[in-house]
Design a protein around this motif. Structure first.
Motif, PDB file in Angstrom:
ATOM      1  N   LEU A 109       0.948  -0.950   0.055  1.00  0.00           N
ATOM      2  CA  LEU A 109      -0.122   0.085   0.064  1.00  0.00           C
ATOM      3  C   LEU A 109       0.895   1.254   0.117  1.00  0.00           C
ATOM      4  CD1 LEU A 109      -2.787   1.551   0.484  1.00  0.00           C
ATOM      5  CD2 LEU A 109      -2.416   1.252   2.906  1.00  0.00           C
ATOM      6  N   VAL A 110       0.654   2.207  -1.060  1.00  0.00           N
ATOM      7  CA  VAL A 110       1.275   3.275  -1.084  1.00  0.00           C
ATOM      8  C   VAL A 110       0.365   4.161  -0.821  1.00  0.00           C
ATOM      9  CG1 VAL A 110       2.527   5.076  -2.471  1.00  0.00           C
ATOM     10  CG2 VAL A 110       2.743   2.642  -2.907  1.00  0.00           C
ATOM     11  N   CYS A 111       0.759   5.250   0.133  1.00  0.00           N
ATOM     12  CA  CYS A 111      -0.200   6.131   0.636  1.00  0.00           C
ATOM     13  C   CYS A 111       0.234   7.676   0.737  1.00  0.00           C
ATOM     14  CB  CYS A 111      -0.294   5.961   2.200  1.00  0.00           C
ATOM     15  SG  CYS A 111      -1.111   6.991   3.481  1.00  0.00           S
ATOM     16  N   TYR A 112      -0.587   8.592   0.181  1.00  0.00           N
ATOM     17  CA  TYR A 112      -0.176   9.791  -0.024  1.00  0.00           C
ATOM     18  C   TYR A 112      -0.210  10.592   1.234  1.00  0.00           C
ATOM     19  CZ  TYR A 112      -1.341  14.431  -2.747  1.00  0.00           C
ATOM     20  OH  TYR A 112      -1.109  15.640  -3.247  1.00  0.00           O
ATOM     21  N   VAL A 113       0.761  11.441   1.419  1.00  0.00           N
ATOM     22  CA  VAL A 113       1.086  12.138   2.525  1.00  0.00           C
ATOM     23  C   VAL A 113      -0.448  12.853   3.013  1.00  0.00           C
ATOM     24  CG1 VAL A 113       3.311  12.217   2.939  1.00  0.00           C
ATOM     25  CG2 VAL A 113       2.078  14.053   1.532  1.00  0.00           C
ATOM     26  N   ASN A 114      -1.210  13.074   2.015  1.00  0.00           N
ATOM     27  CA  ASN A 114      -2.565  13.882   2.527  1.00  0.00           C
ATOM     28  C   ASN A 114      -3.369  12.612   3.345  1.00  0.00           C
ATOM     29  OD1 ASN A 114      -1.201  15.377   0.700  1.00  0.00           O
ATOM     30  ND2 ASN A 114      -3.106  16.381  -0.043  1.00  0.00           N
ATOM     31  N   CYS A 127       3.957   8.887  -0.118  1.00  0.00           N
ATOM     32  CA  CYS A 127       4.547   9.366  -1.415  1.00  0.00           C
ATOM     33  C   CYS A 127       3.749  10.814  -1.190  1.00  0.00           C
ATOM     34  CB  CYS A 127       4.039   8.883  -2.616  1.00  0.00           C
ATOM     35  SG  CYS A 127       2.386   8.982  -3.073  1.00  0.00           S
ATOM     36  N   THR A 128       4.311  11.839  -1.798  1.00  0.00           N
ATOM     37  CA  THR A 128       3.670  12.854  -2.019  1.00  0.00           C
ATOM     38  C   THR A 128       3.430  13.314  -3.804  1.00  0.00           C
ATOM     39  OG1 THR A 128       5.458  14.219  -2.803  1.00  0.00           O
ATOM     40  CG2 THR A 128       5.143  14.089  -0.507  1.00  0.00           C
ATOM     41  N   SER A 129       2.725  14.437  -4.047  1.00  0.00           N
ATOM     42  CA  SER A 129       2.419  14.782  -5.493  1.00  0.00           C
ATOM     43  C   SER A 129       3.849  14.576  -6.385  1.00  0.00           C
ATOM     44  CB  SER A 129       1.449  15.758  -5.630  1.00  0.00           C
ATOM     45  OG  SER A 129       1.900  16.822  -5.248  1.00  0.00           O
ATOM     46  N   ALA A 130       4.845  15.306  -5.658  1.00  0.00           N
ATOM     47  CA  ALA A 130       5.968  15.234  -6.470  1.00  0.00           C
ATOM     48  C   ALA A 130       6.857  13.892  -6.711  1.00  0.00           C
ATOM     49  CB  ALA A 130       7.044  16.135  -5.465  1.00  0.00           C
ATOM     50  N   ASN A 131       6.613  13.053  -5.686  1.00  0.00           N
ATOM     51  CA  ASN A 131       7.500  11.733  -6.097  1.00  0.00           C
ATOM     52  C   ASN A 131       6.548  10.395  -6.135  1.00  0.00           C
ATOM     53  OD1 ASN A 131       6.571  11.294  -3.517  1.00  0.00           O
ATOM     54  ND2 ASN A 131       8.287  11.613  -2.427  1.00  0.00           N
ATOM     55  N   ALA A 132       5.527  10.549  -6.239  1.00  0.00           N
ATOM     56  CA  ALA A 132       4.569   9.462  -6.322  1.00  0.00           C
ATOM     57  C   ALA A 132       5.005   8.387  -7.384  1.00  0.00           C
ATOM     58  CB  ALA A 132       3.031   9.827  -6.591  1.00  0.00           C
ATOM     59  N   ILE A 133       5.365   8.899  -8.743  1.00  0.00           N
ATOM     60  CA  ILE A 133       5.707   7.950  -9.966  1.00  0.00           C
ATOM     61  C   ILE A 133       7.164   7.328  -9.211  1.00  0.00           C
ATOM     62  CG2 ILE A 133       6.527   7.694 -12.020  1.00  0.00           C
ATOM     63  CD1 ILE A 133       4.665  10.323 -12.369  1.00  0.00           C
ATOM     64  N   GLU A 134       7.888   7.818  -8.683  1.00  0.00           N
ATOM     65  CA  GLU A 134       9.393   7.244  -8.212  1.00  0.00           C
ATOM     66  C   GLU A 134       9.074   6.526  -7.048  1.00  0.00           C
ATOM     67  OE1 GLU A 134       8.919  10.546  -8.720  1.00  0.00           O
ATOM     68  OE2 GLU A 134      10.347  10.656 -10.481  1.00  0.00           O
ATOM     69  N   VAL A 135       8.210   6.703  -6.205  1.00  0.00           N
ATOM     70  CA  VAL A 135       7.896   5.764  -5.130  1.00  0.00           C
ATOM     71  C   VAL A 135       7.308   4.717  -5.428  1.00  0.00           C
ATOM     72  CG1 VAL A 135       6.414   5.561  -3.126  1.00  0.00           C
ATOM     73  CG2 VAL A 135       7.754   7.580  -3.200  1.00  0.00           C
ATOM     74  N   VAL A 136       6.387   4.376  -6.288  1.00  0.00           N
ATOM     75  CA  VAL A 136       5.732   3.289  -7.043  1.00  0.00           C
ATOM     76  C   VAL A 136       6.997   2.393  -7.712  1.00  0.00           C
ATOM     77  CG1 VAL A 136       4.052   2.476  -8.277  1.00  0.00           C
ATOM     78  CG2 VAL A 136       3.284   4.221  -6.952  1.00  0.00           C
ATOM     79  N   LYS A 137       7.377   3.112  -8.378  1.00  0.00           N
ATOM     80  CA  LYS A 137       8.671   2.527  -8.961  1.00  0.00           C
ATOM     81  C   LYS A 137       9.529   1.836  -8.260  1.00  0.00           C
ATOM     82  CE  LYS A 137      10.118   5.183 -12.810  1.00  0.00           C
ATOM     83  NZ  LYS A 137      11.169   5.972 -13.545  1.00  0.00           N
ATOM     84  N   SER A 138       9.872   2.416  -7.182  1.00  0.00           N
ATOM     85  CA  SER A 138      11.075   2.029  -6.317  1.00  0.00           C
ATOM     86  C   SER A 138      10.522   0.686  -5.715  1.00  0.00           C
ATOM     87  CB  SER A 138      11.004   2.943  -5.334  1.00  0.00           C
ATOM     88  OG  SER A 138      10.193   3.033  -4.073  1.00  0.00           O
ATOM     89  N   LEU A 139       9.253   0.280  -5.723  1.00  0.00           N
ATOM     90  CA  LEU A 139       8.889  -0.932  -5.029  1.00  0.00           C
ATOM     91  C   LEU A 139       9.285  -2.144  -6.034  1.00  0.00           C
ATOM     92  CD1 LEU A 139       5.334   0.315  -3.760  1.00  0.00           C
ATOM     93  CD2 LEU A 139       7.506  -0.094  -2.256  1.00  0.00           C
ATOM     94  N   GLY A 140       9.102  -2.001  -7.328  1.00  0.00           N
ATOM     95  CA  GLY A 140       9.490  -3.073  -8.344  1.00  0.00           C
ATOM     96  C   GLY A 140       8.518  -3.990  -8.253  1.00  0.00           C
ATOM     97  N   ASP A 297      10.054   7.773   6.415  1.00  0.00           N
ATOM     98  CA  ASP A 297      11.261   7.570   6.241  1.00  0.00           C
ATOM     99  C   ASP A 297      11.582   6.979   4.874  1.00  0.00           C
ATOM    100  OD1 ASP A 297      12.376   9.062   8.238  1.00  0.00           O
ATOM    101  OD2 ASP A 297      12.668   7.340   9.642  1.00  0.00           O
ATOM    102  N   LYS A 298      10.935   5.948   4.766  1.00  0.00           N
ATOM    103  CA  LYS A 298      11.189   5.134   3.404  1.00  0.00           C
ATOM    104  C   LYS A 298      10.996   6.299   2.200  1.00  0.00           C
ATOM    105  CE  LYS A 298       9.667   0.528   4.007  1.00  0.00           C
ATOM    106  NZ  LYS A 298       8.672  -0.193   3.822  1.00  0.00           N
ATOM    107  N   MET A 299      10.047   7.015   2.333  1.00  0.00           N
ATOM    108  CA  MET A 299       9.803   7.935   0.998  1.00  0.00           C
ATOM    109  C   MET A 299      10.969   8.935   0.995  1.00  0.00           C
ATOM    110  SD  MET A 299       6.943  11.020   0.997  1.00  0.00           S
ATOM    111  CE  MET A 299       7.380  11.758   2.327  1.00  0.00           C
ATOM    112  N   ILE A 300      11.335   9.432   2.145  1.00  0.00           N
ATOM    113  CA  ILE A 300      12.218  10.542   2.332  1.00  0.00           C
ATOM    114  C   ILE A 300      13.518   9.959   1.593  1.00  0.00           C
ATOM    115  CG2 ILE A 300      13.739  12.250   3.822  1.00  0.00           C
ATOM    116  CD1 ILE A 300      11.140  12.745   5.272  1.00  0.00           C
ATOM    117  N   SER A 301      13.760   8.824   1.619  1.00  0.00           N
ATOM    118  CA  SER A 301      14.992   8.235   1.256  1.00  0.00           C
ATOM    119  C   SER A 301      15.106   8.264  -0.232  1.00  0.00           C
ATOM    120  CB  SER A 301      15.438   6.705   1.782  1.00  0.00           C
ATOM    121  OG  SER A 301      14.569   5.970   1.307  1.00  0.00           O
ATOM    122  N   ILE A 302      13.787   8.505  -1.038  1.00  0.00           N
ATOM    123  CA  ILE A 302      13.782   8.491  -2.374  1.00  0.00           C
ATOM    124  C   ILE A 302      13.971   9.919  -2.674  1.00  0.00           C
ATOM    125  CG2 ILE A 302      12.174   8.105  -4.430  1.00  0.00           C
ATOM    126  CD1 ILE A 302      11.174   5.784  -2.876  1.00  0.00           C
TER     127      ILE A 302
END
Ligand code: 13P
Ligand code: SF4
Length: 310
Positions: A109-114, A127-140, A297-302
């Motif tokens: 589950l990916v959860c928007y910070v909102n 994730c935020t709207s700035a990094n949602a694509i990168e976050v989902v991609k990072s899960l592989g 924290d996981k998100m911030i590392s991206i």
């Protein structure tokens, strides 16, 4: 009290109490006069984790102050006005997120910070709207649950066609007030123009965008380009700041209804009272905060997300 008197008092109290003020760019623009940092959700979250101030006054909405508290548990985090909620974040609570997960077991589950701290605690990564694509991609992975914004989910889906995005049916009522027709009309009116769209807008609106991105990504796009008119398809605060900062470019809000009344609750007066009386303190229950922190924290590392420093 005049605005300039309020500003002077706020600045003096900030110094006296070793406090900082973080402001989201949807806030009333005069708040920038006292803000140490103005930015998007991701940039402000990162800053909250780094500051050595004793007090953080969060001129934003409740979930942002909660995020700051999770990242800085030893600091006092204040929200100047308790009416600053987020309609989207309120669309999913603990019971609903558990039901959503139970309906689709074994899918991250990916959860928007909102979202509330309780919901963040239930997810695998934020994730935020700035990094949602990168976050989902990072899960592989090839399947992802996404909450609460189904439109940000659609934007990720469009960019990552190989991943199946199962979205929770939440949305932002402010961005939903933008219709495709609003953009079409503005483009007819302003010939050398581009439409810049926040990914919380519905799919049909995003389809008409010349550029889609978070608030900071929209600011960056404008900095790097030179069109006659920019049609801004996100909250009015962005247009107010752009008009103030760029005198030679033309900015128009796509329609006059794109105002987030939650964001506009905080006033300079509220900020002064907040600093004076140290209200309203935002706290997050320890076990919830601990689990939510992991996801943040996981998100911030991206990589991604920026702030402008005053
Ligand atoms: P950003 O992530 O672009 O800061 O937006 C936050 C928000 O609340 C949008 O509605
Ligand atoms: Fe929430 Fe929408 Fe306001 Fe952002 S603009 S704070 S998502 S209601």
């Amino acid at each position: 009290m005049t605005n300039s008197q309020l500003i002077e008092e706020i600045k003096a109290l900030k110094k006296e109490k070793n406090a900082i003020i973080l402001a989201h760019c949807y806030q009333n623009a005069e708040i920038d006069e006292v803000a140490d940092f103005v930015g998007d959700s991701l940039g402000l979250s990162k800053l909250a984790s780094k500051t050595d101030a004793d007090i953080i006054v969060f001129a934003g909405v409740y979930f942002m102050a909660e995020t700051a508290k999770i990242l800085s548990p030893n600091k006092k985090v204040l929200l100047p006005n308790l009416k600053s909620g987020c309609n989207m974040a309120d669309m999913i609570d603990l019971r609903m997120v558990k039901e959503f997960k139970a309906k689709h077991p074994d899918i991250p589950l990916v959860c928007y910070v909102n979202s509330t701290a309780e919901v963040k605690a239930e997810c695998d990564i934020c994730c935020t709207s700035a990094n949602a694509i990168e976050v989902v991609k990072s899960l592989g992975v090839n399947k992802v649950l996404f909450a609460p914004d189904c439109y940000l989910g659609s934007w990720v889906q469009y960019n990552l066609p190989d991943v199946e995005i199962i979205s929770y049916p939440g949305y932002c009522p402010t961005h939903l007030r933008i219709a495709p027709d609003d953009i079409i009309k503005m483009k007819e009116k302003y010939k050398n123009s581009v439409a810049l769209v926040h990914p919380e807008c519905r799919k049909e609106v995003v389809k008409l965008a010349d550029f889609t991105g978070s608030t900071t990504q929209i600011f960056d796009y404008i900095k790097k380009t030179d069109f006659e008119t920019y049609i801004i398809c996100t909250e009015k605060g962005v247009v107010d700041r752009l008009k103030r900062d760029y005198k030679t470019k033309n900015f128009v809000l796509v329609n006059d209804k794109v105002i987030c009344h939650n964001m506009k609750q905080n006033t300079l007066h509220d900020i002064l009272n907040s600093l004076k009386y140290e209200n309203y303190e935002v706290n997050v229950e320890e076990s919830v905060a601990k689990r939510a922190l992991k996801s943040i924290d996981k998100m911030i590392s991206i990589k991604g997300g920026k702030v402008s420093v005053n």
